[in-house]
Enzyme design. Structure first.
Site, PDB file in Angstrom:
ATOM      1  N   ASP A 134     -10.117  14.149   6.911  1.00  0.00           N
ATOM      2  CA  ASP A 134      -9.296  13.133   6.225  1.00  0.00           C
ATOM      3  C   ASP A 134      -9.155  13.441   4.736  1.00  0.00           C
ATOM      4  OD1 ASP A 134      -7.735  10.802   5.905  1.00  0.00           O
ATOM      5  OD2 ASP A 134      -9.509   9.583   5.439  1.00  0.00           O
TER       6      ASP A 134
ATOM      7  N   HIS B  47       0.838  -1.209   0.000  1.00  0.00           N
ATOM      8  CA  HIS B  47       0.000   0.000   0.000  1.00  0.00           C
ATOM      9  C   HIS B  47       0.874   1.262   0.000  1.00  0.00           C
ATOM     10  CE1 HIS B  47      -3.674   2.324   1.344  1.00  0.00           C
ATOM     11  NE2 HIS B  47      -2.711   3.139   1.743  1.00  0.00           N
ATOM     12  N   GLU B  48       1.864   1.273   0.897  1.00  0.00           N
ATOM     13  CA  GLU B  48       2.712   2.476   1.022  1.00  0.00           C
ATOM     14  C   GLU B  48       3.565   2.682  -0.220  1.00  0.00           C
ATOM     15  OE1 GLU B  48       0.773   2.840   4.473  1.00  0.00           O
ATOM     16  OE2 GLU B  48       1.751   4.270   3.153  1.00  0.00           O
TER      17      GLU B  48
ATOM     18  N   TYR C 207      -4.186  13.991  -3.378  1.00  0.00           N
ATOM     19  CA  TYR C 207      -4.633  13.279  -2.186  1.00  0.00           C
ATOM     20  C   TYR C 207      -5.758  14.041  -1.478  1.00  0.00           C
ATOM     21  CZ  TYR C 207      -3.829   9.724   1.434  1.00  0.00           C
ATOM     22  OH  TYR C 207      -3.940   8.650   2.299  1.00  0.00           O
TER      23      TYR C 207
ATOM     24  N   HIS D  58       1.682   4.129  -3.044  1.00  0.00           N
ATOM     25  CA  HIS D  58       1.530   5.590  -2.974  1.00  0.00           C
ATOM     26  C   HIS D  58       2.678   6.269  -3.728  1.00  0.00           C
ATOM     27  CE1 HIS D  58      -1.984   6.263  -0.567  1.00  0.00           C
ATOM     28  NE2 HIS D  58      -1.511   5.691   0.526  1.00  0.00           N
TER      29      HIS D  58
ATOM     30  N   GLU E  77      -5.981   6.225  -2.685  1.00  0.00           N
ATOM     31  CA  GLU E  77      -6.089   5.225  -1.622  1.00  0.00           C
ATOM     32  C   GLU E  77      -6.485   3.856  -2.161  1.00  0.00           C
ATOM     33  OE1 GLU E  77      -5.701   4.587   1.781  1.00  0.00           O
ATOM     34  OE2 GLU E  77      -4.245   6.135   1.242  1.00  0.00           O
TER      35      GLU E  77
ATOM     36  N   HIS F 212      -9.904   7.926   3.072  1.00  0.00           N
ATOM     37  CA  HIS F 212      -9.880   6.555   3.601  1.00  0.00           C
ATOM     38  C   HIS F 212     -11.279   5.989   3.805  1.00  0.00           C
ATOM     39  CE1 HIS F 212      -5.809   7.958   4.808  1.00  0.00           C
ATOM     40  NE2 HIS F 212      -5.482   6.731   4.494  1.00  0.00           N
TER      41      HIS F 212
HETATM   42  C1  LIG Z   1      -2.469   2.932   8.952  1.00  0.00           C
HETATM   43  C2  LIG Z   1      -2.566   4.199   8.162  1.00  0.00           C
HETATM   44  C3  LIG Z   1      -2.933   5.394   8.782  1.00  0.00           C
HETATM   45  C4  LIG Z   1      -3.019   6.562   8.013  1.00  0.00           C
HETATM   46  C5  LIG Z   1      -2.759   6.559   6.639  1.00  0.00           C
HETATM   47  C6  LIG Z   1      -2.407   5.366   6.012  1.00  0.00           C
HETATM   48  C7  LIG Z   1      -2.164   5.328   4.520  1.00  0.00           C
HETATM   49  O1  LIG Z   1      -1.086   4.832   4.101  1.00  0.00           O
HETATM   50  O2  LIG Z   1      -3.056   5.812   3.786  1.00  0.00           O
HETATM   51  C8  LIG Z   1      -2.282   4.191   6.787  1.00  0.00           C
HETATM   52  O3  LIG Z   1      -1.846   3.012   6.201  1.00  0.00           O
HETATM   53  C9  LIG Z   1      -2.791   2.265   5.533  1.00  0.00           C
HETATM   54  O4  LIG Z   1      -3.899   2.624   5.292  1.00  0.00           O
HETATM   55  C10 LIG Z   1      -2.256   0.894   5.197  1.00  0.00           C
HETATM   56  C11 LIG Z   1      -3.081  -0.045   4.431  1.00  0.00           C
HETATM   57  C12 LIG Z   1      -2.906  -0.217   5.923  1.00  0.00           C
HETATM   58 ZN   LIG Z   2      -2.782   5.096   1.961  1.00  0.00          ZN
END
Ligand SMILES: Cc1cccc(C(=O)O)c1OC(=O)C1CC1
Ligand SMILES: [Zn+2]
Length: 304
Positions: free
Chosen positions: A224, A145-146, A160, A149, A169, A229
């Protein structure tokens, strides 16, 4: 001076054995992988629970990375290598920038930090507070996921915020599925370590974790970054329906092509539908069963 690439091993966040590409120099081993066909390297560092990054190289005295506190380092390094291999082998993409640049992951960021992020230059992972999250690099879908990005930032550049941000996302969650396709869940390996069977998000059932899966339930909010998200549940559901219908391999092709060829910084959900349809037409022909399956998936989430 004797310095060389070495092979070590360690235990990840959840205790799993992991073989590691490491580096030896002057009596110390480093999480520093020089084995990939990239101009840079894959390297893992620790912030030592502070917030200055990239911090310090993760080091070990005997190349057996088995301390409990090293689990986050082990998984960040191992999972980054897995995601690098995926993009290279499946999509012929050499690192996040397709120029083989160094992949840096910093773990042990902050204190009880329940987040993970790409900061524009590198990946950063908190240790979690032990209740909401275990160290976040412990999940392959989180690392994917990261890193996605980063790929998105270098390709479509999806802003974003609001629909483009929810798409940003969703792309990260969909590629998280492509890396960890045993389930439709996101973050399940590090989310609430004391509770089994739950996750941060579900692509097949976004509602299970408070996300909409239809445009009728789009959440208009400024929090957010416009609910990135939350509203990602809608393209995520379309992704689940698409993958379930056309299969993972075809889905990987049209998603990567949409992301790298057709989507732009201000693309919205309808643009994503069009980009995926165009990608399906490019590969399989407009009017193909694949094309029709994509159209049907987005119809089901109310995006035209
Ligand atoms: C845990 C977390 C908090 C805030 C942003 C993200 C983000 O990277 O958007 C995040 O990571 C995720 O969503 C990954 C998939 C679990
Ligand atoms: Zn993310």
């Amino acid at each position: 001076v004797t310095a060389s690439a070495t092979s070590g091993y360690g235990y990840g966040v959840n205790g799993g054995y992991k073989a590691l590409n490491t580096y030896y120099s002057s009596g110390t081993y480093y999480l520093y992988d020089v084995t990939k066909p990239m101009s840079g390297v894959i390297r893992t560092t620790t912030a030592k629970n502070g917030t200055s990054i990239p911090g310090w190289y993760s080091v070990d005295s005997n190349n057996a990375w088995t301390a409990y506190s090293q689990g986050a380092d082990v998984d960040a390094h191992y999972n980054a290598g897995k995601v690098y291999d995926y993009y290279y082998n499946t999509h012929n993409r050499n690192s996040y920038d397709n120029s083989g640049s160094t992949l840096t992951s910093t773990v042990h960021y902050g204190s009880n930090y329940n987040n993970a992020f790409w900061n524009g230059s590198q990946m950063v992972y908190g240790d979690g507070d032990g209740s909401t999250f275990a160290p976040l690099s412990g999940a392959l879908d989180v690392v994917a996921h990261e890193l996605t990005h980063a790929v998105t930032e270098r390709t479509a550049g999806l802003q974003y915020q609001y629909q483009s941000g929810a798409l940003n996302e969703s792309m990260s969650d969909v590629f998280g599925y492509f890396l960890d396709s045993g389930d439709w869940l996101m973050g399940e390996d590090v989310y609430t370590p004391g509770v089994g069977g739950d996750a941060l998000r579900s692509l097949s059932n976004p509602e299970a974790y408070g996300q909409p899966s239809h445009m009728n339930d789009y959440v208009n909010t400024s929090s957010d970054n416009g609910g990135v998200h939350t509203n990602s549940g809608i393209p995520n559901k379309a992704g689940y329906l698409t993958i379930s219908s056309i299969g993972k391999s075809a889905a990987e092709k049209i998603y990567y092509r949409a992301l790298t060829v057709y989507l732009t910084p201000t693309s919205d959900f309808s643009d994503a539908r069009a980009a995926l349809l165009q990608s399906a037409a490019d590969y399989y022909g407009s009017g193909s069963s694949t094309y029709n399956a994509v159209a049907n998936a987005w119809n089901q989430v109310g995006v035209y």
